[in-house]
Design an enzyme around this catalytic site. Structure first.
Site, mmCIF file in Angstrom:
data_model
loop_
_atom_site.group_PDB
_atom_site.id
_atom_site.type_symbol
_atom_site.label_atom_id
_atom_site.label_comp_id
_atom_site.label_asym_id
_atom_site.label_seq_id
_atom_site.Cartn_x
_atom_site.Cartn_y
_atom_site.Cartn_z
ATOM 1 N N PHE A 12 0.831 -1.221 0.000
ATOM 2 C CA PHE A 12 0.000 0.000 0.000
ATOM 3 C C PHE A 12 0.866 1.272 0.000
ATOM 4 O O PHE A 12 0.975 1.963 -1.029
ATOM 5 C CB PHE A 12 -0.932 -0.077 1.215
ATOM 6 C CG PHE A 12 -1.636 1.196 1.593
ATOM 7 C CD1 PHE A 12 -2.275 1.982 0.638
ATOM 8 C CD2 PHE A 12 -1.687 1.606 2.934
ATOM 9 C CE1 PHE A 12 -2.938 3.156 1.009
ATOM 10 C CE2 PHE A 12 -2.341 2.761 3.307
ATOM 11 C CZ PHE A 12 -2.965 3.534 2.349
ATOM 12 N N THR A 37 3.828 -10.979 -1.033
ATOM 13 C CA THR A 37 2.941 -11.742 -0.147
ATOM 14 C C THR A 37 1.507 -11.408 -0.572
ATOM 15 O O THR A 37 1.289 -10.657 -1.538
ATOM 16 C CB THR A 37 3.128 -11.315 1.322
ATOM 17 O OG1 THR A 37 2.654 -9.960 1.465
ATOM 18 C CG2 THR A 37 4.585 -11.396 1.763
ATOM 19 N N THR A 131 5.897 2.780 12.850
ATOM 20 C CA THR A 131 4.508 3.090 13.163
ATOM 21 C C THR A 131 4.360 3.746 14.536
ATOM 22 O O THR A 131 5.197 3.536 15.419
ATOM 23 C CB THR A 131 3.683 1.776 13.149
ATOM 24 O OG1 THR A 131 2.387 2.018 13.666
ATOM 25 C CG2 THR A 131 4.335 0.698 14.003
ATOM 26 N N ASP A 132 3.274 4.503 14.697
ATOM 27 C CA ASP A 132 2.998 5.092 16.024
ATOM 28 C C ASP A 132 2.604 4.033 17.048
ATOM 29 O O ASP A 132 2.605 4.292 18.251
ATOM 30 C CB ASP A 132 1.911 6.174 15.918
ATOM 31 C CG ASP A 132 0.568 5.667 15.404
ATOM 32 O OD1 ASP A 132 0.482 4.470 15.041
ATOM 33 O OD2 ASP A 132 -0.392 6.464 15.340
ATOM 34 N N GLU A 133 2.247 2.816 16.565
ATOM 35 C CA GLU A 133 1.762 1.785 17.500
ATOM 36 C C GLU A 133 2.835 1.333 18.490
ATOM 37 O O GLU A 133 2.523 0.735 19.510
ATOM 38 C CB GLU A 133 1.217 0.576 16.731
ATOM 39 C CG GLU A 133 0.087 0.951 15.807
ATOM 40 C CD GLU A 133 -0.836 -0.203 15.429
ATOM 41 O OE1 GLU A 133 -0.686 -1.297 15.977
ATOM 42 O OE2 GLU A 133 -1.715 0.025 14.585
ATOM 43 N N TYR A 156 2.307 -7.352 16.418
ATOM 44 C CA TYR A 156 2.750 -6.468 15.327
ATOM 45 C C TYR A 156 3.577 -5.312 15.882
ATOM 46 O O TYR A 156 4.710 -5.066 15.457
ATOM 47 C CB TYR A 156 1.537 -5.934 14.536
ATOM 48 C CG TYR A 156 1.860 -4.726 13.674
ATOM 49 C CD1 TYR A 156 2.689 -4.850 12.561
ATOM 50 C CD2 TYR A 156 1.358 -3.451 13.983
ATOM 51 C CE1 TYR A 156 3.019 -3.740 11.770
ATOM 52 C CE2 TYR A 156 1.674 -2.345 13.203
ATOM 53 C CZ TYR A 156 2.499 -2.498 12.106
ATOM 54 O OH TYR A 156 2.828 -1.400 11.333
ATOM 55 N N LYS A 160 7.575 -4.319 15.413
ATOM 56 C CA LYS A 160 8.044 -3.041 14.853
ATOM 57 C C LYS A 160 8.935 -2.321 15.885
ATOM 58 O O LYS A 160 9.961 -1.725 15.526
ATOM 59 C CB LYS A 160 6.859 -2.141 14.454
ATOM 60 C CG LYS A 160 6.028 -2.627 13.282
ATOM 61 C CD LYS A 160 6.773 -2.685 11.951
ATOM 62 C CE LYS A 160 7.092 -1.333 11.369
ATOM 63 N NZ LYS A 160 7.682 -1.458 10.003
ATOM 64 N N LYS A 195 -7.788 -3.907 6.139
ATOM 65 C CA LYS A 195 -7.731 -2.740 7.017
ATOM 66 C C LYS A 195 -9.104 -2.065 7.013
ATOM 67 O O LYS A 195 -9.849 -2.170 6.027
ATOM 68 C CB LYS A 195 -6.643 -1.774 6.548
ATOM 69 C CG LYS A 195 -5.273 -2.423 6.313
ATOM 70 C CD LYS A 195 -4.511 -2.696 7.608
ATOM 71 C CE LYS A 195 -3.341 -3.655 7.433
ATOM 72 N NZ LYS A 195 -2.312 -3.274 6.505
ATOM 73 N N GLY A 289 -6.174 -6.902 23.238
ATOM 74 C CA GLY A 289 -5.134 -5.889 23.460
ATOM 75 C C GLY A 289 -5.356 -4.609 22.656
ATOM 76 O O GLY A 289 -4.407 -3.882 22.383
#
Ligand code: NAD
Ligand code: DAU
Length: 349
Positions: A12, A37, A131-133, A156, A160, A195, A289
């Site tokens: 993406f 993938t 990522t902000d995660e 995930y 990261k 998503k 979570g």
């Protein structure tokens, strides 16, 4: 002349970054390395794949020998590393895949760049897209700064976070010229319909139920994908060595409010009485979570490099819906085959 390696360029965000670099920098040779993938799709790049400064390499970043050979052969000047397993729900069912690609794959690239650039690091750059995660979850107020301590909650985001630590460690230990950015939720054309936004566009179109996790009160900050690509361009060229930049849209939405807005736009565009598709909303078991809220403080990027998002959400959201409705073949192709198995396992339909 510069040789740039972009990993995950068939995905993406990667496809938007590849397009930007191929078109904006005809003097660069742009190499897109992608395993293809389920999330990688060369149809995302049909408009650039015949350009003479674009090269596609199919390969797996987890394969260290292959990565080392590629670096020896091509002698890249810069790397923009975006290849990753990127979907939180898949990380909950299959965490190992995330550790291999996101952690081992990243370290393989760091090792290859270190070996290839040893003693001639000047002018080289390894840019890691994150990522902000990694920062975890916020309550009702506040925002993530570059100095916010890491507190990942999903496999995930843990993978990261781990890869981010390795990038910084290679900078501090070996002097590898690195830069890193952490961005909030992207939306726009070419996003795989696992998503939230493309999944719900596809479901509304087919009158399928809309699985809202928990009470729909989780908050995300949304940024149009081309704005992220422009930030990446800026940071790659002008970011300070060893630095981290947060990237965000300053555009927070509660999931349920975003979904209602999407329904309004979709009903209008599909010629249905506005509000018809509200009946498709189905509250389902919450994601394990599930982080309550993300918000980004992007003031460092603004003050140091002058970046601002340029696409207003109203405009970007309409453009996004229009793209999925106009690109029916793309959507049908990516939602056939293994997508159907994923959907059944994930949502039980
Ligand atoms: P995506 O899932 O759409 O694309 C990932 C790409 O990586 C695919 O083309 C896939 O084929 C490729 N890939 C996966 N495993 C690979 C491997 N082992 N070797 C080579 N290629 C492989 O992801 P995206 O949403 O475009 O995200 C791109 C990057 O940006 C990721 O690193 C992600 O963590 C980060 N990010 C994403 C968002 C977002 O909202 N989507 C926000 C912030 C950061
Ligand atoms: O914040 C950046 C991150 O944004 C990226 O690092 C990730 O790669 C990207 O996938 C995205 O993660 P999210 O988990 O926030 O995105 P997702 O689209 O999966 O979910 C957005 C919100 O919508 C989240 O609160 C979960 C909720 N949701 C999602 C799906 C797929 C639902 O309620 N129902 C769903 O079916």
């Amino acid at each position: 002349m510069k040789k740039i390696l972009i990993t995950g360029g068939a995905g993406f965000i990667g496809s938007h970054v590849v397009r930007l670099f191929v078109n904006q920098y005809p003097e660069y040779q742009v190499y897109n390395l992608d395993k293809l993938t389920y999330a990688g799709n060369l149809e995302n790049l049909v408009d650039v794949d015949s350009k003479s400064n674009y090269h596609f390499v199919k390969g797996d970043i987890v394969d260290a020998d292959f990565i080392n050979q590629l670096f020896e052969k091509e002698n890249f000047d810069g790397v923009i590393h975006m290849a990753a397993e990127s979907h939180v729900d898949r990380s909950i069912t299959n965490p190992m895949e995330f550790i291999f690609t996101n952690v081992v794959g990243t370290v393989n690239l760091l090792n290859a760049a270190r070996k290839c650039w040893k003693g001639r690091e000047e002018g080289k750059r390894f840019y890691h897209i994150s990522t902000d995660e990694v920062y975890g979850a916020l309550g009702d107020t506040g925002s993530f700064k570059e100095t916010t301590p890491y507190s990942p909650h999903s496999p995930y985001s843990a993978s990261k976070a781990s890869s981010d630590h390795f990038v910084r460690a290679y900078h501090d230990t070996y002097g590898l010229p690195t830069v890193l950015s952490n961005c909030s939720n992207n939306y726009g054309p070419n996003q795989f319909p696992e998503k939230l936004i493309p999944l719900f566009i596809n479901n509304i179109k087919h009158n399928k139920s809309l699985p809202v996790y928990g009470k729909g009160i989780n908050v995300r900050d949304w940024l149009y994908v081309e704005d992220h690509a422009h930030a990446i361009d800026l940071i790659f060229h002008q970011g300070k060595d060893g630095s981290t930049y947060n990237i965000g849209g300053n555009n927070e939405w509660r999931n349920i409010d975003l979904i209602k807005k999407l329904i309004e736009i979709m009903d209008r565009k599909l010629g249905r009485p506005v509000g018809t598709s509200l009946a498709l909303i189905t509250y389902v078991t919450d994601r394990a979570g599930h982080d309550l809220r993300y918000a980004i403080d992007a003031s460092k990027l603004r003050s140091e490099l002058g970046w601002e998002p340029t696409i207003r959400f109203d405009e970007g959201f309409e453009k996004t819906v229009d793209w999925y409705l106009a690109n029916e073949k793309w959507l049908d192709n990516v939602t056939s085959g293994s997508y159907q198995d994923y959907y059944r396992k994930m949502y039980g339909e």
